[in-house]
Design an enzyme around this catalytic site. Structure first.
Site, PDB file in Angstrom:
ATOM      1  N   CYS A 111     -32.641  -7.630  -7.274  1.00 33.09           N
ATOM      2  CA  CYS A 111     -32.313  -7.565  -8.695  1.00 33.09           C
ATOM      3  C   CYS A 111     -30.940  -6.918  -8.896  1.00 33.09           C
ATOM      4  O   CYS A 111     -29.939  -7.493  -8.555  1.00 33.09           O
ATOM      5  CB  CYS A 111     -33.422  -6.822  -9.445  1.00 33.09           C
ATOM      6  N   HIS A 164     -38.640  -9.505  -7.491  1.00 33.53           N
ATOM      7  CA  HIS A 164     -38.948  -8.194  -6.909  1.00 33.53           C
ATOM      8  C   HIS A 164     -40.083  -8.259  -5.892  1.00 33.53           C
ATOM      9  O   HIS A 164     -41.249  -8.062  -6.267  1.00 33.53           O
ATOM     10  CB  HIS A 164     -39.364  -7.228  -8.015  1.00 33.53           C
ATOM     11  N   GLU A 215     -40.761  -5.993  -3.806  1.00 36.01           N
ATOM     12  CA  GLU A 215     -41.308  -4.632  -3.680  1.00 36.01           C
ATOM     13  C   GLU A 215     -42.290  -4.328  -4.810  1.00 36.01           C
ATOM     14  O   GLU A 215     -42.937  -3.285  -4.801  1.00 36.01           O
ATOM     15  CB  GLU A 215     -40.170  -3.609  -3.621  1.00 36.01           C
TER      16      GLU A 215
END
Lengths: 274, 993
Positions: A106, A234, A236
């Site tokens: 990002c 994302h 994560e």
């Protein structure tokens, strides 16, 4: 003995996904994980050269006030390491030249692109040739998207990945190349590692499956060595099945699909090609 | 001389902001324009050379791939109207600040002695055949807020294509001439005292002014003051300090007043609603819970603290930011969210922030009538507030996981903007508990974060009044989430290293409140206002003391640790200033340099405010009962109900908030097969290596206040708890926050019905006591905002008495959590709880322009039994979906359950446990409290019914795979058959902009 994986997760000035990115490195069994505030690099307390996996997490560097990660890139380019004549960018370029891994998610991807680390077609890592700009919708959005990996890509982070489902959370994620020639080159070299796709796996050209209007549905790109990789979604944010928006209605493995990106990076560092 | 750098998009690059602006012009103002393009303008002061300007423009200010720029010449070419919008002097310009820092870094040592400043503005180039009046309307009505921004409207023909607009520097032209005014109050009569209060915006009443007057005539006080060069005259610094500290906002004078209450039958004397009902209920609950009491810090700090587990505590606070949001929706709401962030951050030793919640109450964005003066259109408020909270929350890296939008025409006068934040802290740090505060005499007072300006002066007193003609512009602030993020990053490191002893935030009342309140821990303070870092010259000492400029925390630092603290601040790029020390003198002592400017007894400052005496008279209103007939076909009724603003989907807003940053998202705001069903509550895992979850939910039902604020409150509490239980929270580990937003309840010429409004407040408090103690869910913190009225000319608009009840709780294992979407065809549909004919204040009556009288009443004993049993069923994995019945009742809960799962449903109304007039529409849309719709797998039916034994529930139908929503009425005939896709569309459409 396998090579030690030393991960640095960089934070400060508006970065905000450092905890979960460090957690991903932990779950993927990195040997050392340090969340490092950029001031620690700028004061010479920590050195990039002591690590081999640089994580650039999401967030809003300097509020994205001059355009996403613009002021952040400016800092990387012009900040000096206190008490020395060294520039931070020199350490970063040395890190790249040493063949170490960088993952930008990002805002981290936006930073890599605006610095020129990606796609770095001419081997110049400080010349910007693509950008990530305002979503066609003109708004920030948090929504989950399907992504299809390019199995021809040299990207070491997406090896073995077919399709994955991650959230995007951005207002400036539309990938735009400087020219048709640049785009052609990126495609030819298979630097597009991830594309937005429909649940049917068809490449997504339309909103909302393509959440921002990215050219050729590009969601993530790497450089020619495949060791530098950035993506808007994302991974994560999907480390456990309970992160999935439909985990209460689908049968899912305990481990989230985001972990694969980190596992790939870490096994690459441990491997013989590193 | 300043220079202008203009940055615009290259030919062929999409201008998303321009397109969005064009759409807003069409949607909001009903004006047709062909195209809108945007240009960012940076006005740079500081004598940059041509080469330096070029470097700045090529570098940080523009994106070479998609943008072009010009220096001191206009980029604007083909357009019909040019509108440029920039800030007024002194207004926070975050982009300008970032640009200045970027340019300073770029120039490095070459900056030399030059003071570089950057001011931003934006040009909108409009193509289209619109009149000058319309262009003006676009500028003033949509693009610029004249309170904080200046704008120019220029026709194409009047624009100089070679020179463009001249560079304009909106600098505050202040001079440092600090002055302190001394005022002798001794001889001032009552009228004069009130005049001083009014003119200085102190918002103090006569009795309070007289208490101040008396203080300065006390010989002991005068004697002590003379040692420091003061006398029997008050200083403006002192008066302002008292005004802030004694404001309704800070002292909660109405909540602490003596009230005589009567409901016509009996009389009651109440000495402080807050002590009797709020604190009283929590004390009782804690006593009852005994060893199971999980409260750690209640009502004494910036936020409440409860245990999460043995090693961690949770901190939670909700605030309102109504008055500023009425004047500047974007800045007001942004400040609301970053402001409430600092509450948990400044509680105990300080908490890491883990989620935000937002509840907004607006008038309809489709409001068509003429607007009273100084009121912004509700759509503009809606969009501005939404965006302010987006920027505040997203840029701070805190997920927004729960919220609501509530609509009522009476929020036209003042919108309500509730912003909440929770945090987590280790239970012990450096060997000490973290939930308490300690300050020692001699500790250094350090202010850190942003600088002080005139922004936010009189915020506390201003919010203690209705919105009126003279409402001050300076009360508006614009938050800067990145400055705050840098500060909180720094302070968490400092906290973990034990560099400070205590922390609090600078919110309402600025330094006067933060330092004033901290000083109570040591017993006094001595602060030098001349040391304060200022945004610009020209602030008077009293302004420095009470400014509410944002992003500041105050700390108490052990003198031995000051150097370490300062060194870390410098390294992490955060400003920190030592401003004095805490003492045990018993005095709030402020100097400006060597000169004493305020010398107030701490006792007087904090406890000197006279207690108000008020009367409250309750008389139950008698509303007309509606007479409409039951519709024969309910398809249309459902479509109308689903389209109501209080029921329809809020997804467009929700999606613009990051609800999963920090990586612990478990139950998101939107769930179901297409990720678009409305979740009942939010769950996050704040510790990523643990499966323990934090649950957050809320209840709000202001419409019921039109019947009885007692039941409004009971229903709000029940709704909050019910929502939390629906996703899997444990009833025995839930704590609440009460946030009252009332209209002025003090009888006066302006408020002739004050006694009734106060009675509503009393009754609301009674319900807080009755229901929180019964549920065992203690209030741990809260807030009241008492002047949510608008009064200009003959127009007075008062908000309906509104209580937001928020709960925070725990789920031991998030993998047991349940969502509201139907999961599989053939699953059985149950309704838990009996439905009564309780349509008073319901959405169904509101759809028929009626209020009625039979307001839902909570049967708390039955509710507790249901909630415990349901929790057990959820823990046993028997519940496929669970959805609470609230606005729109059972009917809406059923439909939402169905379409969120992408499935149909067959329901038979005769199976619904119901008491009341036999009408299908009543059964479907009654809003009886404490009910759920659950679906279960047929194989679990036996075990489920056994666990639920003793509570009213019944199987009322099944989930269908055909995508049809069908209802059989009481007479055995079909009364409803519709595709779920059509129903969902009706539900999604209204606010999808």
């Amino acid at each position: 003995m396998a090579r030690k994986v030393k991960a640095i997760v960089l934070t400060g000035n508006g970065t905000n996904c450092e905890m979960e990115m460090a957690h991903a490195c932990k779950l993927a069994c990195a040997d050392q994980i340090d969340i490092v505030h950029i001031s620690e690099l700028l004061f010479g307390e920590k050195r990039l050269s002591d690590y081999n996996f640089l994580n650039l997490p999401g967030g809003f560097l300097d509020g994205d006030d001059l355009g996403s990660a613009k002021a952040g890139a400016n800092r990387f380019l012009h900040a000096r390491i206190a008490g020395s004549s060294e520039m931070l960018i020199e350490d970063l370029l040395k890190f790249v030249a040493d063949g170490k891994l960088i993952l930008g998610i990002c805002n981290g991807f936006q930073l890599m692109v605006k610095l020129g680390l990606l796609p770095a077609l001419t081997g110049n890592f400080t010349k910007q040739s693509t950008t990530l700009t305002f979503n066609d919708s003109g708004r920030f959005e948090d929504r989950w998207v399907y992504l299809k990996a390019n199995d021809q890509s040299p990207c070491v982070f997406t090896r073995g990945i077919d399709t994955v489902y991650y959230p995007v959370r951005h207002g400036e994620g539309k990938f735009v190349p400087e020219s048709a020639a640049i785009l052609k080159e990126i495609e030819k070299k298979n630097l597009v590692a991830l594309r937005y796709c429909e649940p049917t796996r068809a490449i997504a050209m339309d909103y909302p499956a393509n959440p921002n209007g990215s050219t050729n549905a590009i969601a993530g790109i790497c450089n020619e060595t495949g060791r530098l990789f950035g993506l808007m979604p994302h991974p994560e944010a999907f480390l456990h099945r309970t992160n999935h928006p439909r985990w209460t209605r689908e049968t899912l493995p305990e481990e989230g699909q985001g972990l694969a990106i980190f596992q790939n990076a870490i096994s690459f560092i441990r491997g013989k090609d590193f | 001389m300043a220079d202008r750098v203009e940055v615009g998009f290259k030919e062929g690059i999409r201008d998303a902001l321009g397109e969005k602006t064009k759409k807003r012009i069409t949607d909001n103002l009903a004006l047709a324009v062909a195209k809108v393009a945007t240009i960012e303008v940076y006005t740079i002061a500081g004598e940059l050379s041509a080469a330096e300007l070029q470097e700045a423009a090529v570098g940080p200010l523009s994106d070479p791939v998609i943008q072009e720029f010009s220096i001191n010449r206009p980029l604007a070419k083909s357009f019909d109207w040019l509108i440029e919008v920039g800030f007024r002097p002194g207004v926070t310009d975050n982009v300008g600040k970032t640009a200045r820092e970027a340019i300073a870094l770029l120039l490095g040592e070459n900056t030399g002695e030059r003071k570089i400043a950057v001011y931003t503005s934006r040009q909108y180039l409009i193509s289209g055949k619109i009149s000058q009046t319309d262009a003006g309307k676009i500028a003033a009505g949509l693009l610029a807020n004249d309170l904080i921004e200046r704008h120019q409207v220029i026709a194409a023909g009047d624009f100089d294509l070679n020179c463009g607009l001249p560079a304009f520097v909106p600098q505050v032209m202040g001079k440092d001439e600090p002055q302190v005014t001394h005022i002798n109050l001794a001889e001032v009569d009552a009228q004069g005292l009130l005049k001083i209060s009014q003119e200085k915006l102190l918002a103090l009443n006569l009795e309070e002014m007289q208490a101040i007057q008396a203080y300065y005539q006390n010989p002991a006080v005068i004697k002590a003051r003379k040692k420091f060069g003061l006398d029997e005259n008050t200083t403006d610094v002192e008066l302002e300090c008292l005004g802030q500290t004694w404001s309704e906002h800070c002292k909660h004078k109405i909540f602490n007043s003596k009230i005589e209450y009567t409901d016509g039958r009996s009389k009651l004397k109440i000495d402080s609603l807050f002590k009797k009902y709020i604190k009283g209920s929590t004390a009782k609950i804690r006593k009852t819970k005994g060893k199971k009491d999980f409260c750690l810090s209640v009502f004494v700090d910036n936020a409440g603290i409860i245990k999460f587990n043995d090693d961690h505590n949770l901190v939670f606070k909700v605030e309102t930011h109504n008055s500023p949001s009425a004047l500047d929706p974007y800045g007001g709401a942004l400040t609301g969210i970053v402001g409430v962030n600092r509450d948990p951050f400044g509680t105990g030793i300080g908490a890491k922030l883990i989620f935000n919640t937002d509840v907004f109450c607006f008038a309809s964005p489709f409001y068509k009538k003429k607007l009273p003066p100084r009121i912004l259109h509700p759509r503009r408020i809606y969009e501005g507030v939404r965006e302010g909270v987006e920027h505040g929350g997203n840029k701070s890296g805190i997920p927004t996981i729960n919220g609501s939008l509530v609509f009522d025409e009476r929020y036209l006068g003042k919108p309500l903007v509730y912003c909440g934040t929770a945090g987590i802290m280790p239970a012990r740090l450096n060997g000490k508990p973290t939930h308490t505060k300690e300050i020692k005499p001699g500790d250094v007072i350090i202010m850190t974060g942003g600088r002080i300006g005139k922004d936010g002066i009189h915020g506390a007193t201003f919010s203690s009044e209705e919105l009126h003609e003279g409402s001050p512009v300076t009360a508006v602030q614009i938050g800067d989430p990145i400055t705050q993020k840098k500060m909180t990053d720094f302070l968490l490191v400092a906290r973990n290293r034990g560099f400070y002893r205590a922390i609090t935030d600078n919110g309402a009342g600025g330094l006067s409140s933060s330092v004033g309140e901290m000083a109570t821990y040591s017993g006094g303070c001595e602060i030098d206002l001349s040391l304060a870092p200022l945004k610009y010259a020209g602030l008077q000492p009293w302004e420095i003391l009470v400014s509410e400029a944002q992003e500041r925390m105050s700390l108490a630092v052990d003198p031995k640790k000051v150097d370490q603290f300062m060194a870390l601040a410098r390294k992490m790029g955060v400003e920190a200033t030592a401003m004095g020390k805490f003492t045990k003198s018993g005095i709030f002592h402020a100097r400006f340099g060597e000169k004493t400017v305020a010398y107030l007894n701490m006792d007087f400052l904090h406890d000197g405010v006279p207690q108000m005496k008020l009367t409250a008279k309750w008389k139950a209103p008698k509303n007309a009962e509606p007479t409409f007939a039951e519709p024969a076909n309910l398809n249309k009724a459902f479509i109308r109900m689903l389209s109501r603003l209080n029921i329809c989907s809020k997804e467009a807003v929700v999606r613009q908030y990051d609800h999963e940053v920090q990586g612990g998202s478990v139950i998101k705001p939107m769930v179901g097969v297409q990720n678009d069903g409305p979740s009942d509550a939010g769950i996050v895992r704040p510790l990523l290596d643990s499966m323990e979850g934090v649950v957050v939910a809320h209840g709000i039902c202001p419409r019921y206040s039109d019947i009885d604020a007692y039941h409004m409150t009971a229903c709000a509490i029940d709704e909050a708890i019910r929502n939390a239980v629906a996703v899997g929270a444990d009833l025995d580990h839930l704590a609440g926050l009460d946030n009252f937003c009332w209209c002025d309840p003090v009888k006066s010429n302006k408020t002739p019905d004050g006694e009734y409004k106060l009675a509503q407040l009393v009754r609301s408090n009674m319900a807080i006591y009755d229901y929180t103690t019964a549920f065992g869910v203690p209030c741990i913190s809260g807030k009241d905002s008492m002047k949510n009225d608008y009064a200009i000319g003959l127009t007075k608009i008062s908000v309906p008495p509104t209580l937001l009840y928020s709960v925070i709780g725990k789920i031991k294992d998030v993998r047991k959590a349940v969502t509201m979407d139907a999961k599989r065809p053939q699953d059985l549909v149950y309704v838990i709880g009996e439905t009564l004919e309780e349509l008073g204040g319901s959405e169904w009556f509101a759809e028929h322009k009626a209020i009625g009288n039979k307001v839902p009443q909570v049967d708390v004993k039955k509710a507790i039994k249901k909630y415990r049993a349901l929790h057990k069923a959820i823990q046993s994995g028997l519940i496929a979906s669970c959805h609470d019945c609230s606005d729109g009742g059972l009917g809406i809960a059923l439909i939402e359950t169905a379409f969120a799962g992408g499935l149909g449903m067959n329901i038979d109304l005769k199976d619904v446990p119901y008491r009341g007039k036999k009408r299908n529409d009543y059964i479907l849309f009654s809003e009886t409290a404490s009910r759920f719709v659950v679906t279960i797998h047929p194989k679990d039916q036996g075990r489920f019914e056994k666990i639920m034994d003793g509570s009213v529930l019944n199987e009322i139908g099944f989930v269908a795979g055909d995508g049809l929503f069908q209802i059989t009425g009481l007479n055995g005939k079909s009364i409803m058959k519709e595709k779920i896709s059509n129903l969902k569309e009706a539900w999604q459409k209204p606010l999808n902009f």
